[in-house]
Scaffold this motif. Structure first.
Motif, short mmCIF file in Angstrom:
data_model
loop_
_atom_site.label_atom_id
_atom_site.label_comp_id
_atom_site.label_asym_id
_atom_site.label_seq_id
_atom_site.Cartn_x
_atom_site.Cartn_y
_atom_site.Cartn_z
N GLY A 1 0.82 -1.21 0.00
CA GLY A 1 0.00 0.00 0.00
C GLY A 1 0.85 1.25 0.00
O GLY A 1 0.58 2.20 -0.74
N TYR A 2 1.89 1.25 0.80
CA TYR A 2 2.72 2.44 0.94
C TYR A 2 3.57 2.70 -0.30
O TYR A 2 3.61 3.80 -0.82
CB TYR A 2 3.62 2.30 2.18
CG TYR A 2 4.41 3.55 2.47
CD1 TYR A 2 3.84 4.62 3.16
CD2 TYR A 2 5.73 3.67 2.05
CE1 TYR A 2 4.56 5.77 3.42
CE2 TYR A 2 6.46 4.83 2.30
CZ TYR A 2 5.87 5.87 2.99
OH TYR A 2 6.58 7.01 3.22
N PHE A 3 4.26 1.68 -0.79
CA PHE A 3 5.20 1.89 -1.89
C PHE A 3 4.57 1.76 -3.28
O PHE A 3 4.99 2.43 -4.21
CB PHE A 3 6.39 0.93 -1.78
CG PHE A 3 7.30 1.26 -0.64
CD1 PHE A 3 8.15 2.34 -0.72
CD2 PHE A 3 7.29 0.51 0.52
CE1 PHE A 3 8.99 2.67 0.33
CE2 PHE A 3 8.11 0.83 1.58
CZ PHE A 3 8.96 1.91 1.50
N LEU A 4 3.59 0.88 -3.43
CA LEU A 4 3.00 0.65 -4.75
C LEU A 4 1.66 1.34 -4.94
O LEU A 4 1.09 1.27 -6.03
CB LEU A 4 2.84 -0.86 -4.99
CG LEU A 4 4.12 -1.69 -4.91
CD1 LEU A 4 3.80 -3.16 -5.10
CD2 LEU A 4 5.13 -1.21 -5.94
N LYS A 5 1.14 1.95 -3.89
CA LYS A 5 -0.17 2.64 -3.94
C LYS A 5 -1.27 1.68 -4.37
O LYS A 5 -2.16 2.03 -5.14
CB LYS A 5 -0.10 3.85 -4.87
CG LYS A 5 0.94 4.88 -4.46
CD LYS A 5 1.00 6.03 -5.42
CE LYS A 5 2.13 6.98 -5.02
NZ LYS A 5 2.28 8.08 -5.97
N GLU A 6 -1.19 0.47 -3.87
CA GLU A 6 -2.19 -0.57 -4.14
C GLU A 6 -2.89 -0.91 -2.84
O GLU A 6 -2.40 -0.59 -1.77
CB GLU A 6 -1.52 -1.82 -4.70
CG GLU A 6 -0.88 -1.61 -6.05
CD GLU A 6 -0.18 -2.85 -6.58
OE1 GLU A 6 -0.14 -3.89 -5.87
OE2 GLU A 6 0.34 -2.78 -7.70
N PRO A 7 -4.03 -1.60 -2.93
CA PRO A 7 -4.68 -2.03 -1.68
C PRO A 7 -3.72 -2.89 -0.87
O PRO A 7 -2.99 -3.71 -1.41
CB PRO A 7 -5.87 -2.85 -2.16
CG PRO A 7 -6.13 -2.39 -3.55
CD PRO A 7 -4.79 -2.00 -4.12
N SER A 8 -3.74 -2.70 0.42
CA SER A 8 -2.80 -3.39 1.30
C SER A 8 -3.10 -4.88 1.39
O SER A 8 -4.24 -5.30 1.50
CB SER A 8 -2.87 -2.79 2.70
OG SER A 8 -2.04 -3.49 3.57
N GLU A 9 -2.03 -5.66 1.35
CA GLU A 9 -2.13 -7.10 1.61
C GLU A 9 -2.02 -7.36 3.11
O GLU A 9 -2.32 -8.46 3.57
CB GLU A 9 -1.02 -7.84 0.88
CG GLU A 9 -1.11 -7.71 -0.62
CD GLU A 9 0.10 -8.30 -1.33
OE1 GLU A 9 1.07 -8.67 -0.66
OE2 GLU A 9 0.07 -8.36 -2.57
N HIS A 10 -1.54 -6.38 3.84
CA HIS A 10 -1.33 -6.50 5.29
C HIS A 10 -2.43 -5.85 6.08
O HIS A 10 -3.04 -4.90 5.64
CB HIS A 10 -0.04 -5.76 5.70
CG HIS A 10 1.20 -6.53 5.55
ND1 HIS A 10 2.12 -6.27 4.57
CD2 HIS A 10 1.71 -7.55 6.28
CE1 HIS A 10 3.13 -7.11 4.68
NE2 HIS A 10 2.91 -7.89 5.71
N CYS A 11 -2.60 -6.35 7.28
CA CYS A 11 -3.29 -5.64 8.34
C CYS A 11 -2.20 -5.24 9.33
O CYS A 11 -1.23 -5.98 9.50
CB CYS A 11 -4.29 -6.54 9.05
SG CYS A 11 -5.61 -7.15 7.99
N ILE A 12 -2.35 -4.10 9.95
CA ILE A 12 -1.42 -3.70 11.00
C ILE A 12 -2.25 -3.37 12.23
O ILE A 12 -3.20 -2.59 12.15
CB ILE A 12 -0.55 -2.50 10.60
CG1 ILE A 12 0.32 -2.85 9.38
CG2 ILE A 12 0.34 -2.08 11.78
CD1 ILE A 12 1.17 -1.70 8.87
N GLU B 1 2.59 10.74 6.37
CA GLU B 1 2.01 10.48 5.05
C GLU B 1 3.10 10.43 4.00
O GLU B 1 4.01 11.26 3.99
CB GLU B 1 1.00 11.57 4.69
CG GLU B 1 -0.24 11.52 5.53
CD GLU B 1 -1.30 12.51 5.07
OE1 GLU B 1 -1.24 12.95 3.89
OE2 GLU B 1 -2.16 12.85 5.89
N ARG B 2 3.01 9.46 3.11
CA ARG B 2 4.01 9.25 2.06
C ARG B 2 4.25 10.52 1.24
O ARG B 2 5.40 10.89 0.99
CB ARG B 2 3.57 8.11 1.12
CG ARG B 2 4.52 7.87 -0.03
CD ARG B 2 4.00 6.86 -1.07
NE ARG B 2 2.69 7.22 -1.55
CZ ARG B 2 1.57 6.50 -1.35
NH1 ARG B 2 1.64 5.35 -0.71
NH2 ARG B 2 0.41 6.90 -1.80
#
Length: 189
Positions: free
Chosen positions: A84-95, A107-108
């Motif tokens: 999400g942060y680097f590729l601006k795609e939906p996150s595969e992670h939950c944090i 913010e990026r």
């Protein structure tokens, strides 16, 4: 409090000019959040980077309803949903925060602006990203080439107090074993 936190970050990563620090401070959110707070949810678009000042967080995937932990962050460490942060795609992670925490949120786009404007901030950002990449690479190596016992011992060496902050199920998931196997390893210590 923010000035003290910034001093800790700078000492750990790289010096910054007073001008850079002043601009950076304008774009930082300090948050005091409770254990269990979701910073990022699966499939969420996110542009946030987090610094754990006090507390801890875990990043995980959900696969067929099963939680698979693959990243921890503790005091004075960064964490983000990488895709999400680097590729601006939906996150595969939950944090999720694993205990009550004080965190800094960035913010990026603001960090990119600072990096473009200030060479010292660009160097600072590069050092942060490098450390995160090395930490994740190290995990991949020990998962591929170590026994379950060695993985657990390595984790305790890296994070001696992890069992005080993280449930055993998350620790087992992180080192790629079942909680039952972890219990047997711990019983032999």
């Amino acid at each position: 409090m923010l000035n003290d936190i910034i001093k800790i970050i700078i000492k750990e990563y790289s010096n910054l000019s007073n001008e850079t620090i002043d601009e950076w401070k304008e774009n930082i959110r300090v948050l005091e959040l409770k254990k269990g707070t979701q910073l990022v949810q699966e499939e969420q678009f996110t542009n946030k980077l987090y610094f754990i000042y006090k507390g801890s967080a875990k990043a995980y995937h959900l696969k067929e309803g099963k939680l698979i932990t693959d990243w921890f962050a503790f005091d004075s460490q960064f964490i983000c949903a990488i895709t999400g942060y680097f590729l601006k795609e939906p996150s595969e992670h939950c944090i999720e925060l694993t205990e009550n925490s004080i965190i800094l949120e960035f913010e990026r786009e603001k960090l990119t602006e600072l990096s473009n404007k200030h060479h010292d901030f660009e160097r600072f950002s590069r050092k942060i990203i490098t450390r995160i990449m090395l930490q994740l690479q190290q995990r991949v190596v020990y998962l591929q080439f170590s026994t379950a016992k060695e993985r657990y011992q390595f984790l305790l060496k890296e994070y001696p107090k992890i069992e005080l902050h993280i449930p055993l199920g998350d620790i087992a998931s992180y080192i790629g074993i079942t909680q039952e196997t972890l219990s047997r390893i711990r019983a032999k210590r």
